[in-house]
Scaffold this active site. Structure first.
Site, PDB file in Angstrom:
ATOM      1  CB  VAL A 109     -70.659  -9.550  15.130  1.00  0.00           C
ATOM      2  CG1 VAL A 109     -72.144  -9.429  14.623  1.00  0.00           C
ATOM      3  CG2 VAL A 109     -70.667  -9.381  16.612  1.00  0.00           C
ATOM      4  CG  HIS A 110     -68.142 -10.283   9.005  1.00  0.00           C
ATOM      5  ND1 HIS A 110     -69.383  -9.781   8.123  1.00  0.00           N
ATOM      6  CD2 HIS A 110     -67.360 -10.678   8.102  1.00  0.00           C
ATOM      7  CE1 HIS A 110     -68.893 -10.066   6.827  1.00  0.00           C
ATOM      8  NE2 HIS A 110     -67.646 -10.644   6.837  1.00  0.00           N
ATOM      9  CB  ALA A 111     -66.302 -14.672  12.167  1.00  0.00           C
ATOM     10  CG  LEU A 152     -68.241  -5.186  12.886  1.00  0.00           C
ATOM     11  CD1 LEU A 152     -69.803  -5.352  13.246  1.00  0.00           C
ATOM     12  CD2 LEU A 152     -68.247  -3.704  12.406  1.00  0.00           C
ATOM     13  CG  HIS A 199     -69.258 -14.915   6.531  1.00  0.00           C
ATOM     14  ND1 HIS A 199     -69.087 -15.070   5.343  1.00  0.00           N
ATOM     15  CD2 HIS A 199     -69.044 -13.567   6.719  1.00  0.00           C
ATOM     16  CE1 HIS A 199     -69.050 -14.173   4.607  1.00  0.00           C
ATOM     17  NE2 HIS A 199     -68.770 -13.210   5.273  1.00  0.00           N
TER      18      HIS A 199
END
Length: 110
Positions: A77-79, A74, A82
């Site tokens: 995916v967050h990176a 996760l 961004h």
């Protein structure tokens, strides 16, 4: 997750956030008719995105070479989110700055 990979992922998040912040500052400068600063901030956003892109490419290359066996996390995916959001925001900032230039010309300013 490997500590080295986590550090690269955190760098992606930081670079993406910094790029977006620079793009926001570019829009604010353009709103004040400070186009020199706006261009400087867009360049700064580009520089952060290049760093993030390079880190991203390194992760993708390592994964393609089977250097990382863990599944997609996760945080990764967050990176990615961004970086992609920062790219889109920077592109939009360029358009907004161009609009401020047009408005200033219509008002008779430089």
């Amino acid at each position: 997750m490997d500590e080295e990979k986590l550090n690269v992922i955190m760098k992606l998040i930081i670079d993406g956030g910094s790029a977006k912040s620079s793009a926001v500052e570019a829009i604010s400068a353009a709103k004040q008719s400070n186009f020199k600063l706006a261009e400087k901030k867009l360049k700064e956003a580009d520089d952060f995105l290049v760093k993030g892109h390079n880190a991203q490419t390194g992760l993708l290359s390592a994964e393609a070479a089977n250097e990382y066996q863990d599944s997609t996390s996760l945080i990764m995916v967050h990176a990615q989110d961004h970086i992609m959001t920062a790219i889109a925001f920077k592109d939009l900032a360029r358009k907004i700055i161009d609009l401020y230039r047009i408005i200033n010309k219509m008002k008779g300013e430089k």
